[in-house]
Every structure is written in structure tokens, then in C-alpha cells.
Design an enzyme around this catalytic site. Structure first.
Site, short mmCIF file in Angstrom:
data_model
loop_
_atom_site.label_atom_id
_atom_site.label_comp_id
_atom_site.label_asym_id
_atom_site.label_seq_id
_atom_site.Cartn_x
_atom_site.Cartn_y
_atom_site.Cartn_z
N ARG A 59 0.80 -1.22 0.00
CA ARG A 59 0.00 0.00 0.00
C ARG A 59 0.84 1.29 0.00
O ARG A 59 0.45 2.30 0.58
CB ARG A 59 -0.98 0.02 1.19
CG ARG A 59 -1.95 -1.13 1.20
CD ARG A 59 -2.91 -1.15 0.03
NE ARG A 59 -3.65 -2.39 0.00
CZ ARG A 59 -3.31 -3.44 -0.77
NH1 ARG A 59 -2.28 -3.38 -1.61
NH2 ARG A 59 -4.02 -4.55 -0.73
N SER A 83 -10.76 -0.95 3.32
CA SER A 83 -10.08 -1.43 4.54
C SER A 83 -9.48 -0.24 5.27
O SER A 83 -8.69 0.50 4.68
CB SER A 83 -8.96 -2.41 4.16
OG SER A 83 -9.54 -3.55 3.60
N GLU A 104 -4.64 2.44 7.00
CA GLU A 104 -4.32 2.44 5.56
C GLU A 104 -4.87 3.74 4.95
O GLU A 104 -4.29 4.33 4.05
CB GLU A 104 -4.96 1.22 4.89
CG GLU A 104 -4.77 1.19 3.39
CD GLU A 104 -5.40 -0.05 2.74
OE1 GLU A 104 -5.33 -1.15 3.34
OE2 GLU A 104 -5.95 0.11 1.64
C1 LIG Z 1 -15.55 0.10 -1.02
C2 LIG Z 1 -14.05 0.25 -1.14
C3 LIG Z 1 -13.29 -0.86 -1.46
C4 LIG Z 1 -11.90 -0.73 -1.57
N1 LIG Z 1 -11.16 -1.84 -1.88
C5 LIG Z 1 -9.83 -1.74 -1.99
C6 LIG Z 1 -9.03 -2.88 -2.31
O1 LIG Z 1 -9.53 -3.98 -2.53
N2 LIG Z 1 -7.68 -2.74 -2.38
C7 LIG Z 1 -7.09 -1.52 -2.18
O2 LIG Z 1 -5.86 -1.43 -2.27
N3 LIG Z 1 -7.81 -0.40 -1.87
C8 LIG Z 1 -9.16 -0.49 -1.78
N4 LIG Z 1 -9.89 0.63 -1.47
C9 LIG Z 1 -9.20 1.89 -1.18
C10 LIG Z 1 -9.05 2.82 -2.41
O3 LIG Z 1 -10.08 2.59 -3.35
C11 LIG Z 1 -7.71 2.65 -3.10
O4 LIG Z 1 -6.64 2.95 -2.22
C12 LIG Z 1 -7.59 3.58 -4.34
O5 LIG Z 1 -6.49 3.18 -5.08
C13 LIG Z 1 -7.46 5.04 -3.97
O6 LIG Z 1 -7.58 5.80 -5.16
P1 LIG Z 1 -8.20 7.27 -5.14
O7 LIG Z 1 -8.10 7.83 -6.51
O8 LIG Z 1 -9.56 7.25 -4.55
O9 LIG Z 1 -7.19 7.97 -4.17
P2 LIG Z 1 -7.52 9.12 -3.08
O10 LIG Z 1 -8.32 8.50 -1.98
O11 LIG Z 1 -8.10 10.29 -3.77
O12 LIG Z 1 -6.07 9.43 -2.57
C14 LIG Z 1 -5.37 8.50 -1.78
C15 LIG Z 1 -3.98 9.07 -1.46
O13 LIG Z 1 -3.22 9.14 -2.66
C16 LIG Z 1 -2.87 10.50 -2.97
N5 LIG Z 1 -3.06 10.63 -4.43
C17 LIG Z 1 -4.16 10.34 -5.16
N6 LIG Z 1 -3.90 10.47 -6.47
C18 LIG Z 1 -2.60 10.84 -6.56
C19 LIG Z 1 -1.72 11.11 -7.65
N7 LIG Z 1 -2.12 11.03 -8.93
N8 LIG Z 1 -0.43 11.45 -7.36
C20 LIG Z 1 0.01 11.56 -6.08
N9 LIG Z 1 -0.78 11.32 -5.01
C21 LIG Z 1 -2.07 10.95 -5.25
C22 LIG Z 1 -3.81 11.38 -2.16
O14 LIG Z 1 -3.22 12.62 -1.82
C23 LIG Z 1 -4.03 10.50 -0.92
O15 LIG Z 1 -2.95 10.65 -0.02
C24 LIG Z 1 -11.28 0.52 -1.36
C25 LIG Z 1 -12.07 1.65 -1.06
C26 LIG Z 1 -13.44 1.52 -0.95
C27 LIG Z 1 -14.26 2.73 -0.63
#
Ligand SMILES: Cc1cc2nc3c(=O)[nH]c(=O)nc-3n(C[C@H](O)[C@H](O)[C@H](O)COP(=O)(O)OP(=O)(O)OC[C@H]3O[C@@H](n4cnc5c(N)ncnc54)[C@H](O)[C@@H]3O)c2cc1C
Length: 334
Positions: free
Chosen positions: A207, A256, A327
């Protein structure tokens, strides 16, 4: 530079935001507008409600939420805000963040649908290289790969983030992670300069992409295998079915909440065995379906979620001697 007409419209929007008087603007709004005047064509939302931009649906306002229309605009934006000494963070779909009730000072830069190109760049007998911009949703990428009969990203079915967020979080499921399918990532540094880096030279861990703060994932190149679209689709559907069976997918959450600790049972098992399923603080609850999901039952505040997080950490520490690390990224230093 973008067309004057478009810019004039946006500039007006910046200066007189709908629903708020100029008294509500941060003190740096004017100098920000001046700095952006020559290049900006994207949208700016002043005093934007962050709860609307996160899957946990909590959090106060950000001073400004901005939506760049491509990598050059992003680079100029970063240079501009740096020059006027305004802090910034990047957001994708907000599916792995917790925004405090006090909101976020500075600029929240959302990479979304204006930053979401998918391009097939190389193909050989059995594999294809695909370049994808950071704002593309994982859902759109998985759908595109399925349609084109390309395998490798099935594990990401149902992860509700952007490609950028997934790279930064090294998102994973079913024993697969983003690093397994990435060959290259273009990274932008704090000065707005781009550098393409081979994925194998990056320090991806559980992660984390190991790049530290202030870097932006701008695009990734994925190595996918040619396959039958029907078979790829079946695998995606099966992963979605399993998620719906095992996760509280109808409730607001950030997935998670805690990382799985090393040398121990998974976080969800520890929380469940500590008897914490269904535990509530205000509107926040440990999901009765999956104990590693903290869900917003409807009216949770960020404070409720943080308090519940602390209770879970204390109880698991006391019962099993294991420290749980979130996480979810808690933004704004709450
Ligand atoms: C229902 C549900 C199920 C999920 N299942 C999983 C799973 O199975 N496995 C898993 O790993 N995660 C899971 N997640 C968590 C999440 O979806 C992942 O971590 C996803 O990759 C986050 O992407 P995001 O665009 O929403 O990032 P954000 O939540 O918008 O950002 C997350 C972090 O990354 C940074 N960030 C975002 N984009 C960039 C970029 N382009 N450059 C630099 N920094 C950046 C942000 O500043 C922040 O610190 C789940 C979430 C939910 C709600």
C-alpha cells in the site's frame, strides 16, 4: 495558452463563486487568480465541501478545489501555487482518505475525467502496453481492458479509485497489486517537472509507492496480456461478486481502514476477534459485515471516525499486543 473567451468565463467564476460572497475567499484568492490568469482553463470551486469528494462522505470545506485540464496545466498550477506559497494536495476519487471536519487549507487538486486518457502504445504477440492518465477511474480502465480482451487488471475490479490513487497506494486485492502490472510511471516533482521512471526501480511496498511526499503520479504504463474478452469479463464479474458478498458495499467507507499487520492475523480478523463488529461512535461504525471497514451510517463526522479508529486501535493492542496502522490517509493533520 487557452482561448480568451473560455478563460474570461472561468475567471469570472473564480472571482464571484456561486453561493459565497468574496468575504469567504481565502486571503490569497486574488493573487492566485493573477497567477493562473495566463493558462488556466479548468474549474475552480472555492470553499468546496470535501465530503462530496470522498467515499466516506465526511469532512469540512477546502479553501479551493481545482480540476486541471491536463498535465501542462497541472505543472503550471503547481509552479504557481508554490510561488505564492499556498499548500496543495492531490486527490483522485477520495476513496482512501479521511478529511477532518475543519476541512483543508490551501488547494485540493482533483485529477479526474479531464485527465483520463487511455492509449494502446505497443503490442507484440501476446502482450500490449497501455498508457493511462492518472485521473482515469480504475472502473473505466478495467472496462476498457475487458472490451479489448486484455488481462492483468481483473483484480482491480470494484476498487473505487483513480489510476493515480491506485499507483500511489499500490492498491491490491486477491494477492495482486498495481506494481505487478505496471512497467513505468510518469512522476511530477514539486517544481512541476516530469520524469518517467521504470516501475521496477520504484520502491513499491504494501500500500505504498515509496516516493515520499510532494510527488504526483501523472500516468502509468501497464503491461497486459492478450486474452479472450469473455474470459476476462467472467473473472472481473467473479471478483465483484465476492466483494459484494464480503464487504459492506452499500455503505459509505474508505475500504479497509487499517493495513494488515506483518506477522499477525489480518486486521479484520483481529478486530472481529476483539468483539468490535458493530461498535459505534456517533455515526461511525465497525461494519458488522467486514470488521476492517469503518462505515458512515449516515451522519458521521470525521471526529466520530477518528475516535472509533482510536478505540479499535486501543482494544486490539490490549487484547493481542498488535498495533494497527491506518491504511486510510488522514488529510490535513487531524
Ligand atoms: C468500497 C471500497 C473498497 C476498496 N477496496 C480496496 C481494495 O480492494 N484494495 C485496495 O488497495 N484499496 C481499496 N480501497 C481503497 C481505495 O479505493 C484505493 O486505495 C484507491 O487506489 C485510492 O484511489 P483514489 O483515486 O480514490 O485515491 P484518493 O483517496 O483520492 O487518494 C489516496 C492518497 O493518494 C494520494 N493521491 C491520489 N492520487 C494521486 C496522484 N495522482 N499522485 C500523487 N498522489 C495521489 C492522495 O493525496 C491521498 O494521499 C477501497 C475503497 C473503498 C471505498
Amino acid at each position: 495558452m487557452h482561448g480568451g473567451m473560455q478563460f474570461t468565463r472561468q475567471y469570472r467564476q473564480i472571482m464571484t463563486p456561486i453561493g459565497s460572497s468574496s468575504d469567504n475567499l481565502p486571503h490569497w484568492a486574488g493573487v492566485f487568480n493573477d497567477e493562473m490568469a495566463d493558462f488556466w482553463s479548468g474549474e475552480v470551486v472555492w470553499n468546496g465541501c470535501m465530503a462530496e469528494y470522498t467515499t466516506l462522505k465526511v469532512g469540512g470545506n477546502a479553501d479551493a478545489i481545482v480540476f486541471p485540464m491536463g498535465r501542462n496545466e497541472l505543472s503550471l498550477l503547481i509552479q504557481g501555487v508554490r510561488k505564492i506559497n499556498v499548500t496543495w494536495i492531490i486527490l483522485g476519487k477520495g476513496s482512501n482518505v479521511l478529511v477532518p471536519d475543519e476541512g483543508i487549507r490551501g488547494v485540493v487538486i482533483v485529477l479526474g475525467r479531464n485527465f483520463a486518457e487511455i492509449e494502446r502504445i505497443k503490442s507484440n504477440n501476446d502482450s500490449v502496453s497501455v498508457r493511462v492518465e492518472a485521473g482515469c477511474s480504475l472502473a473505466s480502465l478495467v472496462k476498457w481492458a475487458t472490451k479489448h480482451g486484455l488481462s492483468g487488471l481483473e483484480f482491480a475490479s470494484g476498487i473505487p479509485g483513480t489510476v493515480g490513487g491506485a499507483i500511489v497506494m499500490n492498491a491490491g486485492a486477491w494477492q495482486r497489486e498495481m506494481k505487478d502490472v505496471l512497467s513505468q510511471v510518469t512522476i511530477m516533482d514539486v517544481r512541476g517537472c516530469f520524469r518517467a521512471t521504470k516501475a521496477k526501480d520504484m520502491d513499491f511496498t504494501y500500500r505504498s509507492w515509496g516516493q515520499g511526499r510532494g510527488k504526483v503520479a501523472v500516468e502509468g504504463v501497464f503491461q497486459l496480456k492478450k486474452d479472450d474478452p469473455g474470459r476476462v469479463s467472467e473473472r472481473c464479474k467473479e471478483y465483484i461478486r465476492l466483494r459484494k458478498e464480503r464487504q459492506p458495499y452499500k455503505m459509505a467507507s474508505a475500504g479497509s481502514f487499517f493495513k494488515n499487520p506483518k506477522d499477525s492475523e489480518p486486521a479484520g480478523k483481529l478486530i472481529e476477534d476483539a468483539g468490535l463488529k458493530g461498535l459505534k461512535v456517533g455515526g461511525a461504525m465497525v461494519s458488522p459485515i467486514h470488521a476492517n471497514f469503518i462505515v458512515n451510517t449516515g451522519k458521521a463526522t470525521a471526529r466520530d471516525i477518528i475516535e472509533l479508529m482510536h478505540v479499535v486501535q486501543e482494544k486490539v493492542q490490549k487484547k493481542f499486543g498488535v498495533g494497527l496502522e491506518p491504511e486510510v490517509k488522514i488529510l490535513g493533520g487531524a
